[in-house]
Design an enzyme around this catalytic site. Structure first.
Site, PDB file in Angstrom:
ATOM      1  N   ASP A   9       0.862  -1.175   0.000  1.00  0.00           N
ATOM      2  CA  ASP A   9       0.000   0.000   0.000  1.00  0.00           C
ATOM      3  C   ASP A   9       0.898   1.225   0.000  1.00  0.00           C
ATOM      4  OD1 ASP A   9      -2.437   1.504   0.173  1.00  0.00           O
ATOM      5  OD2 ASP A   9      -2.079   1.784   2.309  1.00  0.00           O
ATOM      6  N   SER A  10       0.314   2.365  -0.315  1.00  0.00           N
ATOM      7  CA  SER A  10       1.083   3.610  -0.302  1.00  0.00           C
ATOM      8  C   SER A  10       1.510   3.981   1.111  1.00  0.00           C
ATOM      9  CB  SER A  10       0.259   4.748  -0.911  1.00  0.00           C
ATOM     10  OG  SER A  10      -0.945   4.916  -0.187  1.00  0.00           O
ATOM     11  N   CYS A  72      -3.908  -0.869  -2.262  1.00  0.00           N
ATOM     12  CA  CYS A  72      -4.075   0.580  -2.428  1.00  0.00           C
ATOM     13  C   CYS A  72      -5.084   0.800  -3.542  1.00  0.00           C
ATOM     14  CB  CYS A  72      -2.734   1.209  -2.783  1.00  0.00           C
ATOM     15  SG  CYS A  72      -2.791   2.940  -3.274  1.00  0.00           S
ATOM     16  N   GLU A 151      -5.820   8.736   9.930  1.00  0.00           N
ATOM     17  CA  GLU A 151      -4.474   8.582  10.462  1.00  0.00           C
ATOM     18  C   GLU A 151      -4.264   9.390  11.734  1.00  0.00           C
ATOM     19  OE1 GLU A 151      -1.341   8.955   7.649  1.00  0.00           O
ATOM     20  OE2 GLU A 151      -2.034   7.226   6.479  1.00  0.00           O
ATOM     21  N   CYS A 183     -11.375   3.480  -0.539  1.00  0.00           N
ATOM     22  CA  CYS A 183     -10.042   3.766  -0.009  1.00  0.00           C
ATOM     23  C   CYS A 183      -9.880   2.916   1.237  1.00  0.00           C
ATOM     24  CB  CYS A 183      -9.883   5.249   0.319  1.00  0.00           C
ATOM     25  SG  CYS A 183      -8.313   5.662   1.138  1.00  0.00           S
ATOM     26  N   HIS A 185      -8.404   3.430   3.923  1.00  0.00           N
ATOM     27  CA  HIS A 185      -8.535   4.159   5.187  1.00  0.00           C
ATOM     28  C   HIS A 185      -9.997   4.290   5.637  1.00  0.00           C
ATOM     29  CE1 HIS A 185      -4.432   5.495   4.308  1.00  0.00           C
ATOM     30  NE2 HIS A 185      -4.359   6.019   5.516  1.00  0.00           N
TER      31      HIS A 185
END
Length: 267
Positions: A9-10, A72, A151, A183, A185
Protein backbone atom coordinates in the site's frame (compact mmCIF):
# COMPACT_ATOMS: atom_id res chain seq x y z
CA UNK A 1 2.26 -23.70 0.23
CA UNK A 2 4.30 -22.09 2.99
CA UNK A 3 5.25 -18.95 1.02
CA UNK A 4 3.72 -15.68 2.22
CA UNK A 5 1.09 -13.47 0.65
CA UNK A 6 2.62 -10.10 -0.25
CA UNK A 7 0.64 -6.89 0.33
CA UNK A 8 1.61 -3.36 -0.58
CA UNK A 9 0.00 0.00 0.00
CA UNK A 10 1.08 3.61 -0.30
CA UNK A 11 1.19 3.75 3.48
CA UNK A 12 -0.81 2.37 6.35
CA UNK A 13 -4.35 2.09 4.96
CA UNK A 14 -3.74 -1.38 3.55
CA UNK A 15 -3.61 -2.69 7.10
CA UNK A 16 -7.41 -2.79 6.95
CA UNK A 17 -6.99 -5.36 4.15
CA UNK A 18 -4.43 -7.28 6.20
CA UNK A 19 -6.80 -7.32 9.18
CA UNK A 20 -9.60 -8.86 7.11
CA UNK A 21 -7.17 -11.27 5.46
CA UNK A 22 -5.85 -12.46 8.83
CA UNK A 23 -9.42 -12.99 10.04
CA UNK A 24 -10.42 -14.96 6.95
CA UNK A 25 -7.12 -16.88 6.52
CA UNK A 26 -5.43 -17.00 9.93
CA UNK A 27 -2.85 -19.61 8.89
CA UNK A 28 -1.44 -17.62 5.96
CA UNK A 29 1.95 -15.91 6.32
CA UNK A 30 1.93 -12.28 5.17
CA UNK A 31 4.50 -9.66 4.23
CA UNK A 32 3.29 -6.06 4.24
CA UNK A 33 5.07 -3.15 2.55
CA UNK A 34 3.95 0.38 3.34
CA UNK A 35 5.54 2.91 0.97
CA UNK A 36 5.46 5.58 3.66
CA UNK A 37 8.27 7.65 2.13
CA UNK A 38 6.19 8.33 -0.98
CA UNK A 39 2.65 8.51 0.42
CA UNK A 40 0.14 9.72 -0.73
CA UNK A 41 -0.34 8.07 -4.12
CA UNK A 42 -3.71 9.78 -4.60
CA UNK A 43 -2.14 13.02 -5.86
CA UNK A 44 0.48 11.39 -8.14
CA UNK A 45 0.42 11.00 -11.91
CA UNK A 46 -0.55 7.65 -13.42
CA UNK A 47 3.03 7.15 -14.64
CA UNK A 48 4.43 7.72 -11.16
CA UNK A 49 1.90 5.42 -9.46
CA UNK A 50 2.72 2.65 -11.95
CA UNK A 51 6.45 3.05 -11.35
CA UNK A 52 5.95 2.89 -7.59
CA UNK A 53 3.76 -0.19 -7.99
CA UNK A 54 6.42 -1.98 -10.06
CA UNK A 55 9.13 -1.16 -7.51
CA UNK A 56 6.98 -2.34 -4.61
CA UNK A 57 6.17 -5.57 -6.43
CA UNK A 58 9.85 -6.22 -7.19
CA UNK A 59 10.70 -5.79 -3.51
CA UNK A 60 8.01 -8.25 -2.43
CA UNK A 61 8.98 -10.78 -5.11
CA UNK A 62 12.47 -10.77 -3.63
CA UNK A 63 10.81 -12.00 -0.40
CA UNK A 64 9.55 -15.05 -2.36
CA UNK A 65 5.82 -14.41 -2.07
CA UNK A 66 3.22 -16.68 -3.70
CA UNK A 67 0.56 -14.03 -4.35
CA UNK A 68 0.36 -10.23 -4.42
CA UNK A 69 -2.40 -8.00 -3.08
CA UNK A 70 -2.38 -4.39 -4.31
CA UNK A 71 -4.05 -3.01 -1.18
CA UNK A 72 -4.07 0.58 -2.43
CA UNK A 73 -7.19 1.72 -4.28
CA UNK A 74 -5.23 4.31 -6.24
CA UNK A 75 -2.67 1.75 -7.41
CA UNK A 76 -5.44 -0.76 -8.13
CA UNK A 77 -7.29 1.81 -10.21
CA UNK A 78 -4.26 2.97 -12.17
CA UNK A 79 -1.62 0.24 -12.37
CA UNK A 80 -3.18 -3.16 -11.58
CA UNK A 81 -3.39 -4.32 -15.20
CA UNK A 82 0.23 -3.32 -15.84
CA UNK A 83 1.40 -5.17 -12.74
CA UNK A 84 -0.52 -8.29 -13.79
CA UNK A 85 1.11 -8.22 -17.23
CA UNK A 86 4.61 -7.57 -15.92
CA UNK A 87 4.90 -10.06 -13.07
CA UNK A 88 4.40 -13.86 -13.09
CA UNK A 89 2.20 -14.46 -10.04
CA UNK A 90 -1.46 -14.08 -9.07
CA UNK A 91 -2.23 -10.38 -8.45
CA UNK A 92 -5.41 -9.16 -6.74
CA UNK A 93 -6.45 -5.54 -6.35
CA UNK A 94 -9.00 -4.06 -3.98
CA UNK A 95 -11.11 -2.41 -6.65
CA UNK A 96 -12.73 -5.25 -8.57
CA UNK A 97 -13.91 -7.25 -5.49
CA UNK A 98 -15.58 -4.10 -4.17
CA UNK A 99 -17.17 -3.35 -7.52
CA UNK A 100 -18.60 -6.88 -7.77
CA UNK A 101 -20.01 -6.72 -4.25
CA UNK A 102 -21.64 -3.35 -4.95
CA UNK A 103 -23.19 -4.52 -8.22
CA UNK A 104 -24.62 -7.57 -6.42
CA UNK A 105 -25.96 -5.52 -3.51
CA UNK A 106 -27.74 -2.67 -5.29
CA UNK A 107 -31.46 -2.83 -5.93
CA UNK A 108 -31.99 0.70 -7.23
CA UNK A 109 -29.10 0.27 -9.68
CA UNK A 110 -27.58 3.44 -8.28
CA UNK A 111 -24.19 3.14 -6.56
CA UNK A 112 -22.01 5.74 -4.86
CA UNK A 113 -18.20 5.61 -4.86
CA UNK A 114 -15.93 7.58 -2.52
CA UNK A 115 -12.13 7.60 -2.71
CA UNK A 116 -9.02 9.66 -3.30
CA UNK A 117 -8.81 12.20 -6.11
CA UNK A 118 -6.73 9.81 -8.23
CA UNK A 119 -9.06 6.85 -7.72
CA UNK A 120 -12.17 8.87 -8.52
CA UNK A 121 -10.46 10.71 -11.40
CA UNK A 122 -9.42 7.42 -13.01
CA UNK A 123 -13.05 6.30 -13.41
CA UNK A 124 -11.89 2.72 -12.70
CA UNK A 125 -14.70 1.85 -10.29
CA UNK A 126 -17.31 3.17 -12.70
CA UNK A 127 -15.84 1.11 -15.55
CA UNK A 128 -15.67 -2.03 -13.41
CA UNK A 129 -19.28 -1.67 -12.24
CA UNK A 130 -20.67 -0.88 -15.70
CA UNK A 131 -18.78 -3.83 -17.13
CA UNK A 132 -20.86 -5.97 -14.77
CA UNK A 133 -24.11 -4.08 -15.44
CA UNK A 134 -24.14 -1.20 -17.95
CA UNK A 135 -27.47 0.03 -16.60
CA UNK A 136 -26.09 0.88 -13.16
CA UNK A 137 -25.74 4.60 -12.51
CA UNK A 138 -22.60 5.59 -10.60
CA UNK A 139 -22.17 8.68 -8.42
CA UNK A 140 -18.55 9.43 -7.49
CA UNK A 141 -17.05 11.77 -4.90
CA UNK A 142 -13.43 12.41 -3.92
CA UNK A 143 -13.04 12.71 -0.13
CA UNK A 144 -9.33 13.51 0.41
CA UNK A 145 -9.68 14.69 4.02
CA UNK A 146 -10.83 11.24 5.19
CA UNK A 147 -7.27 9.89 4.97
CA UNK A 148 -5.64 12.37 7.39
CA UNK A 149 -8.66 12.08 9.70
CA UNK A 150 -8.20 8.30 9.87
CA UNK A 151 -4.47 8.58 10.46
CA UNK A 152 -5.01 11.17 13.19
CA UNK A 153 -7.45 8.83 14.90
CA UNK A 154 -10.25 11.38 14.45
CA UNK A 155 -12.74 8.81 13.26
CA UNK A 156 -15.83 9.63 15.32
CA UNK A 157 -15.37 13.16 16.70
CA UNK A 158 -17.14 16.39 15.70
CA UNK A 159 -14.60 17.20 13.00
CA UNK A 160 -15.09 13.82 11.31
CA UNK A 161 -18.87 14.24 11.47
CA UNK A 162 -18.74 17.71 9.89
CA UNK A 163 -16.39 16.61 7.11
CA UNK A 164 -18.51 13.56 6.34
CA UNK A 165 -21.69 15.65 6.21
CA UNK A 166 -20.05 18.12 3.82
CA UNK A 167 -18.70 15.46 1.50
CA UNK A 168 -21.65 13.08 1.51
CA UNK A 169 -24.80 15.21 1.79
CA UNK A 170 -25.52 14.91 -1.95
CA UNK A 171 -25.74 11.12 -1.72
CA UNK A 172 -28.87 11.41 0.41
CA UNK A 173 -30.86 12.73 -2.56
CA UNK A 174 -29.10 10.77 -5.32
CA UNK A 175 -31.18 7.61 -4.97
CA UNK A 176 -28.20 5.34 -4.29
CA UNK A 177 -28.72 2.34 -2.03
CA UNK A 178 -25.09 1.20 -2.00
CA UNK A 179 -21.86 3.10 -1.25
CA UNK A 180 -18.37 1.72 -1.93
CA UNK A 181 -15.65 2.78 0.51
CA UNK A 182 -13.05 3.14 -2.23
CA UNK A 183 -10.04 3.77 -0.01
CA UNK A 184 -8.52 1.41 2.53
CA UNK A 185 -8.54 4.16 5.19
CA UNK A 186 -12.28 4.69 4.98
CA UNK A 187 -13.44 1.62 6.98
CA UNK A 188 -12.11 3.38 10.08
CA UNK A 189 -14.68 6.11 9.41
CA UNK A 190 -17.52 3.69 8.70
CA UNK A 191 -19.70 4.93 11.56
CA UNK A 192 -19.67 8.61 10.59
CA UNK A 193 -19.98 7.76 6.90
CA UNK A 194 -23.00 5.59 7.66
CA UNK A 195 -24.63 8.36 9.67
CA UNK A 196 -23.95 10.93 6.95
CA UNK A 197 -25.60 8.91 4.16
CA UNK A 198 -28.36 7.35 6.24
CA UNK A 199 -29.27 3.85 7.44
CA UNK A 200 -30.85 2.71 4.17
CA UNK A 201 -27.56 2.75 2.25
CA UNK A 202 -25.38 -0.38 2.31
CA UNK A 203 -21.66 0.29 2.80
CA UNK A 204 -19.28 -1.92 0.82
CA UNK A 205 -15.89 -2.46 2.47
CA UNK A 206 -13.38 -3.40 -0.25
CA UNK A 207 -11.02 -4.88 2.35
CA UNK A 208 -13.58 -7.52 3.34
CA UNK A 209 -14.36 -8.36 -0.28
CA UNK A 210 -10.66 -8.60 -1.17
CA UNK A 211 -10.06 -11.13 1.61
CA UNK A 212 -12.89 -13.27 0.21
CA UNK A 213 -11.31 -13.07 -3.25
CA UNK A 214 -7.89 -14.14 -1.94
CA UNK A 215 -9.44 -17.12 -0.15
CA UNK A 216 -11.21 -18.15 -3.36
CA UNK A 217 -8.03 -17.94 -5.47
CA UNK A 218 -5.97 -19.90 -2.94
CA UNK A 219 -8.65 -22.57 -2.86
CA UNK A 220 -8.75 -22.88 -6.65
CA UNK A 221 -4.96 -23.13 -6.86
CA UNK A 222 -4.71 -25.43 -3.82
CA UNK A 223 -2.09 -23.05 -2.43
CA UNK A 224 -3.37 -22.78 1.13
CA UNK A 225 -0.75 -22.96 3.84
CA UNK A 226 -1.30 -26.31 5.59
CA UNK A 227 -0.26 -25.14 9.05
CA UNK A 228 3.05 -25.89 10.71
CA UNK A 229 2.89 -23.27 13.44
CA UNK A 230 1.31 -19.82 13.78
CA UNK A 231 1.27 -17.42 10.84
CA UNK A 232 4.29 -15.13 10.46
CA UNK A 233 3.54 -11.45 9.78
CA UNK A 234 6.35 -9.21 8.56
CA UNK A 235 6.11 -5.45 8.08
CA UNK A 236 8.34 -3.21 5.98
CA UNK A 237 8.16 0.56 5.46
CA UNK A 238 10.14 2.99 3.33
CA UNK A 239 10.33 5.73 5.97
CA UNK A 240 10.85 5.78 9.72
CA UNK A 241 8.75 3.02 11.33
CA UNK A 242 7.63 4.88 14.47
CA UNK A 243 4.45 6.49 13.12
CA UNK A 244 3.51 3.33 11.20
CA UNK A 245 3.91 1.18 14.31
CA UNK A 246 1.86 3.56 16.45
CA UNK A 247 -0.95 3.87 13.92
CA UNK A 248 -0.89 0.14 13.27
CA UNK A 249 -2.60 -0.41 16.59
CA UNK A 250 -5.51 1.74 15.39
CA UNK A 251 -5.85 -0.10 12.08
CA UNK A 252 -5.33 -3.64 13.38
CA UNK A 253 -7.27 -3.32 16.62
CA UNK A 254 -4.56 -2.84 19.23
CA UNK A 255 -2.27 -5.46 17.70
CA UNK A 256 1.35 -4.58 18.37
CA UNK A 257 3.62 -4.64 15.33
CA UNK A 258 7.27 -3.98 14.54
CA UNK A 259 8.28 -2.68 11.12
CA UNK A 260 11.65 -2.62 9.39
CA UNK A 261 12.68 0.36 7.27
CA UNK A 262 13.88 -0.58 3.77
CA UNK A 263 14.80 1.17 0.53
CA UNK A 264 12.48 0.49 -2.39
CA UNK A 265 13.23 2.00 -5.80
CA UNK A 266 13.70 5.73 -5.37
CA UNK A 267 12.22 5.79 -1.86
Amino acid sequence: MQKAIGIFDSGIGGLTVLKELAAALPLENTIYLGDTARVPYGIRSAETVTRYSFENTQFLLAQEIKMLIVACNTASAISLDAVKKEFPLPVIGVLEPGARAAAAATRTRKIGIIGTEATIGSGAYERAIRKLDPDIEVFSKACPLFVPLAEEGWTENDVAVLVAERYLASFRTSGIDTLVLGCTHYPLLKKVIGKAVGPDITLIDSATETAKEVASVLDKLKWQRPGGGPAVRKYFVTDTPTRFENLGKLFLGDTLLTAEQVKVGGA
